[in-house]
Write a protein that holds these residues in place. Structure first.
Motif, PDB file in Angstrom:
ATOM      1  N   ASP A   1     -15.263  -9.496   7.732  1.00  0.00           N
ATOM      2  CA  ASP A   1     -15.227  -8.470   6.676  1.00  0.00           C
ATOM      3  C   ASP A   1     -13.978  -7.613   6.783  1.00  0.00           C
ATOM      4  OD1 ASP A   1     -17.284  -8.891   4.971  1.00  0.00           O
ATOM      5  OD2 ASP A   1     -18.464  -7.153   5.582  1.00  0.00           O
ATOM      6  N   GLN A   2     -13.621  -7.219   8.004  1.00  0.00           N
ATOM      7  CA  GLN A   2     -12.417  -6.422   8.205  1.00  0.00           C
ATOM      8  C   GLN A   2     -11.174  -7.197   7.759  1.00  0.00           C
ATOM      9  OE1 GLN A   2     -12.400  -3.152   9.176  1.00  0.00           O
ATOM     10  NE2 GLN A   2     -14.595  -3.394   8.942  1.00  0.00           N
ATOM     11  N   MET A   3     -11.137  -8.487   8.100  1.00  0.00           N
ATOM     12  CA  MET A   3     -10.006  -9.320   7.725  1.00  0.00           C
ATOM     13  C   MET A   3      -9.941  -9.493   6.208  1.00  0.00           C
ATOM     14  SD  MET A   3      -9.283 -13.365   8.155  1.00  0.00           S
ATOM     15  CE  MET A   3     -10.673 -13.570   7.081  1.00  0.00           C
ATOM     16  N   ILE A   4     -11.078  -9.738   5.573  1.00  0.00           N
ATOM     17  CA  ILE A   4     -11.112  -9.918   4.123  1.00  0.00           C
ATOM     18  C   ILE A   4     -10.658  -8.648   3.422  1.00  0.00           C
ATOM     19  CG2 ILE A   4     -12.669 -10.191   2.149  1.00  0.00           C
ATOM     20  CD1 ILE A   4     -14.239 -12.196   3.867  1.00  0.00           C
ATOM     21  N   GLN A   5     -11.101  -7.503   3.893  1.00  0.00           N
ATOM     22  CA  GLN A   5     -10.695  -6.230   3.298  1.00  0.00           C
ATOM     23  C   GLN A   5      -9.185  -6.048   3.403  1.00  0.00           C
ATOM     24  OE1 GLN A   5     -12.496  -2.793   5.116  1.00  0.00           O
ATOM     25  NE2 GLN A   5     -12.100  -1.530   3.341  1.00  0.00           N
ATOM     26  N   SER A   6      -8.628  -6.365   4.552  1.00  0.00           N
ATOM     27  CA  SER A   6      -7.188  -6.247   4.749  1.00  0.00           C
ATOM     28  C   SER A   6      -6.413  -7.213   3.852  1.00  0.00           C
ATOM     29  CB  SER A   6      -6.864  -6.505   6.217  1.00  0.00           C
ATOM     30  OG  SER A   6      -5.483  -6.475   6.425  1.00  0.00           O
ATOM     31  N   VAL A   7      -6.868  -8.461   3.771  1.00  0.00           N
ATOM     32  CA  VAL A   7      -6.205  -9.453   2.924  1.00  0.00           C
ATOM     33  C   VAL A   7      -6.308  -9.063   1.450  1.00  0.00           C
ATOM     34  CG1 VAL A   7      -6.312 -11.863   2.134  1.00  0.00           C
ATOM     35  CG2 VAL A   7      -6.436 -11.339   4.569  1.00  0.00           C
ATOM     36  N   ALA A   8      -7.439  -8.524   1.038  1.00  0.00           N
ATOM     37  CA  ALA A   8      -7.609  -8.090  -0.353  1.00  0.00           C
ATOM     38  C   ALA A   8      -6.635  -6.961  -0.699  1.00  0.00           C
ATOM     39  CB  ALA A   8      -9.053  -7.646  -0.601  1.00  0.00           C
ATOM     40  N   GLU A   9      -6.474  -6.010   0.216  1.00  0.00           N
ATOM     41  CA  GLU A   9      -5.528  -4.917  -0.015  1.00  0.00           C
ATOM     42  C   GLU A   9      -4.099  -5.452  -0.100  1.00  0.00           C
ATOM     43  OE1 GLU A   9      -6.297  -2.142   3.137  1.00  0.00           O
ATOM     44  OE2 GLU A   9      -8.212  -1.525   2.267  1.00  0.00           O
ATOM     45  N   GLN A  10      -3.757  -6.399   0.781  1.00  0.00           N
ATOM     46  CA  GLN A  10      -2.420  -6.991   0.757  1.00  0.00           C
ATOM     47  C   GLN A  10      -2.197  -7.782  -0.522  1.00  0.00           C
ATOM     48  OE1 GLN A  10      -1.971  -9.277   4.330  1.00  0.00           O
ATOM     49  NE2 GLN A  10      -1.990  -7.481   5.654  1.00  0.00           N
ATOM     50  N   THR A  11      -3.208  -8.511  -0.974  1.00  0.00           N
ATOM     51  CA  THR A  11      -3.104  -9.277  -2.218  1.00  0.00           C
ATOM     52  C   THR A  11      -2.810  -8.351  -3.386  1.00  0.00           C
ATOM     53  OG1 THR A  11      -4.642 -10.952  -1.414  1.00  0.00           O
ATOM     54  CG2 THR A  11      -4.337 -10.822  -3.793  1.00  0.00           C
ATOM     55  N   THR A  12      -3.517  -7.239  -3.444  1.00  0.00           N
ATOM     56  CA  THR A  12      -3.323  -6.286  -4.532  1.00  0.00           C
ATOM     57  C   THR A  12      -1.939  -5.661  -4.471  1.00  0.00           C
ATOM     58  OG1 THR A  12      -5.675  -5.824  -4.653  1.00  0.00           O
ATOM     59  CG2 THR A  12      -4.214  -4.163  -5.564  1.00  0.00           C
ATOM     60  N   GLU A  13      -1.485  -5.308  -3.276  1.00  0.00           N
ATOM     61  CA  GLU A  13      -0.181  -4.666  -3.139  1.00  0.00           C
ATOM     62  C   GLU A  13       0.972  -5.628  -3.419  1.00  0.00           C
ATOM     63  OE1 GLU A  13       0.481  -1.458  -2.846  1.00  0.00           O
ATOM     64  OE2 GLU A  13      -1.674  -1.128  -2.909  1.00  0.00           O
ATOM     65  N   GLN A  14       0.841  -6.883  -3.004  1.00  0.00           N
ATOM     66  CA  GLN A  14       1.950  -7.821  -3.120  1.00  0.00           C
ATOM     67  C   GLN A  14       2.047  -8.447  -4.503  1.00  0.00           C
ATOM     68  OE1 GLN A  14       1.520 -10.509   0.155  1.00  0.00           O
ATOM     69  NE2 GLN A  14       2.091  -8.959   1.650  1.00  0.00           N
ATOM     70  N   SER A  15       0.935  -8.873  -5.064  1.00  0.00           N
ATOM     71  CA  SER A  15       1.016  -9.531  -6.362  1.00  0.00           C
ATOM     72  C   SER A  15      -0.085  -9.068  -7.297  1.00  0.00           C
ATOM     73  CB  SER A  15       0.959 -11.055  -6.196  1.00  0.00           C
ATOM     74  OG  SER A  15      -0.267 -11.427  -5.585  1.00  0.00           O
ATOM     75  N   GLY A  16      -1.272  -9.002  -6.804  1.00  0.00           N
ATOM     76  CA  GLY A  16      -2.396  -8.541  -7.588  1.00  0.00           C
ATOM     77  C   GLY A  16      -2.805  -9.517  -8.675  1.00  0.00           C
ATOM     78  N   LEU A  17      -3.881  -9.176  -9.345  1.00  0.00           N
ATOM     79  CA  LEU A  17      -4.401  -9.978 -10.440  1.00  0.00           C
ATOM     80  C   LEU A  17      -3.944  -9.440 -11.787  1.00  0.00           C
ATOM     81  CD1 LEU A  17      -8.129 -10.255  -9.280  1.00  0.00           C
ATOM     82  CD2 LEU A  17      -6.315 -11.913  -8.929  1.00  0.00           C
ATOM     83  N   GLY A  18      -3.366  -8.269 -11.781  1.00  0.00           N
ATOM     84  CA  GLY A  18      -3.013  -7.606 -13.027  1.00  0.00           C
ATOM     85  C   GLY A  18      -4.131  -6.698 -13.513  1.00  0.00           C
ATOM     86  N   LEU A  19      -5.257  -6.722 -12.806  1.00  0.00           N
ATOM     87  CA  LEU A  19      -6.396  -5.894 -13.182  1.00  0.00           C
ATOM     88  C   LEU A  19      -6.066  -4.414 -13.047  1.00  0.00           C
ATOM     89  CD1 LEU A  19      -9.391  -5.791 -13.983  1.00  0.00           C
ATOM     90  CD2 LEU A  19      -9.957  -5.940 -11.570  1.00  0.00           C
ATOM     91  N   ALA A  20      -5.392  -4.039 -11.965  1.00  0.00           N
ATOM     92  CA  ALA A  20      -5.038  -2.630 -11.755  1.00  0.00           C
ATOM     93  C   ALA A  20      -4.117  -2.148 -12.869  1.00  0.00           C
ATOM     94  CB  ALA A  20      -4.368  -2.439 -10.395  1.00  0.00           C
ATOM     95  N   GLN A  21      -3.162  -2.977 -13.272  1.00  0.00           N
ATOM     96  CA  GLN A  21      -2.233  -2.578 -14.324  1.00  0.00           C
ATOM     97  C   GLN A  21      -2.961  -2.400 -15.657  1.00  0.00           C
ATOM     98  OE1 GLN A  21       1.175  -5.088 -14.805  1.00  0.00           O
ATOM     99  NE2 GLN A  21       1.852  -4.043 -16.636  1.00  0.00           N
ATOM    100  N   MET A  22      -3.843  -3.342 -15.994  1.00  0.00           N
ATOM    101  CA  MET A  22      -4.592  -3.219 -17.251  1.00  0.00           C
ATOM    102  C   MET A  22      -5.488  -1.987 -17.239  1.00  0.00           C
ATOM    103  SD  MET A  22      -5.586  -7.100 -18.377  1.00  0.00           S
ATOM    104  CE  MET A  22      -6.362  -7.554 -16.838  1.00  0.00           C
ATOM    105  N   LEU A  23      -6.170  -1.763 -16.120  1.00  0.00           N
ATOM    106  CA  LEU A  23      -7.042  -0.596 -15.988  1.00  0.00           C
ATOM    107  C   LEU A  23      -6.231   0.691 -16.074  1.00  0.00           C
ATOM    108  CD1 LEU A  23      -9.900   0.433 -15.450  1.00  0.00           C
ATOM    109  CD2 LEU A  23      -9.467   0.138 -13.009  1.00  0.00           C
ATOM    110  N   TYR A  24      -5.079   0.715 -15.414  1.00  0.00           N
ATOM    111  CA  TYR A  24      -4.182   1.870 -15.423  1.00  0.00           C
ATOM    112  C   TYR A  24      -3.745   2.198 -16.850  1.00  0.00           C
ATOM    113  CZ  TYR A  24       0.262   4.358 -14.638  1.00  0.00           C
ATOM    114  OH  TYR A  24       1.299   5.249 -14.661  1.00  0.00           O
ATOM    115  N   GLU A  25      -3.296   1.191 -17.590  1.00  0.00           N
ATOM    116  CA  GLU A  25      -2.832   1.414 -18.958  1.00  0.00           C
ATOM    117  C   GLU A  25      -3.964   1.875 -19.869  1.00  0.00           C
ATOM    118  OE1 GLU A  25      -0.942  -2.304 -19.862  1.00  0.00           O
ATOM    119  OE2 GLU A  25       0.767  -1.857 -18.552  1.00  0.00           O
ATOM    120  N   GLN A  26      -5.162   1.292 -19.692  1.00  0.00           N
ATOM    121  CA  GLN A  26      -6.312   1.700 -20.500  1.00  0.00           C
ATOM    122  C   GLN A  26      -6.717   3.133 -20.184  1.00  0.00           C
ATOM    123  OE1 GLN A  26      -7.799  -0.058 -23.002  1.00  0.00           O
ATOM    124  NE2 GLN A  26      -8.946   1.797 -23.400  1.00  0.00           N
ATOM    125  N   MET A  27      -6.717   3.506 -18.923  1.00  0.00           N
ATOM    126  CA  MET A  27      -7.093   4.867 -18.543  1.00  0.00           C
ATOM    127  C   MET A  27      -6.068   5.869 -19.066  1.00  0.00           C
ATOM    128  SD  MET A  27      -8.693   4.319 -14.749  1.00  0.00           S
ATOM    129  CE  MET A  27      -9.293   5.994 -14.541  1.00  0.00           C
TER     130      MET A  27
END
Length: 132
Positions: free
Chosen positions: A85-111
């Protein structure tokens, strides 16, 4: 041979509590914040945090599809689950910071549209946070 049942229970409880606290902390942060007064940096950080949590849940779901080795003890399995779980959490944070799914950007623009916040681009907000 040592009895690990008490230790296993302790780690199981700690593991479950940590997972619940992570989810409830994110929920409280998202529910308890008035984003109409948030800066672009705060808004983008919250969106990235949400995306990282989403990616973490995806990874955990994928991990559940892998058959488990039935030769491990409950004690070993519980400890391995905690570190996975600790490893998955770390990898998920790195995925978001490095490339991401674009979900954060869409959510950011909508908000930004919903709260009527200025027209600063995502890349400008990332630059000010040192995320690029």
């Amino acid at each position: 041979m040592m009895d690990f049942s008490n230790i296993t229970g302790m780690y199981s409880d700690a593991y479950a509590n940590a997972a619940n606290q992570s989810a409830s902390k994110l929920k409280d942060k998202l529910n308890g914040t008035d984003y109409s007064k948030a800066t672009d940096e705060e808004l983008l950080a919250a969106c990235k945090q949400f995306e990282a949590y989403f990616v973490e849940q995806l990874y955990k779901g994928m991990l559940k599809t892998i058959p488990q080795n039935e030769e491990t003890s409950n004690y070993t399995s519980t400890i391995m689950d905690y570190y996975k779980d600790q490893m998955i959490q770390s990898v998920a944070e790195q995925t978001t910071e490095q490339s991401g799914l674009g979900l954060a950007q869409m959510l950011y623009e909508q908000m930004k549209r919903n709260y009527g916040i200025g027209t600063v681009s995502v890349s400008d907000a990332e630059n000010s946070l040192g995320m690029e």
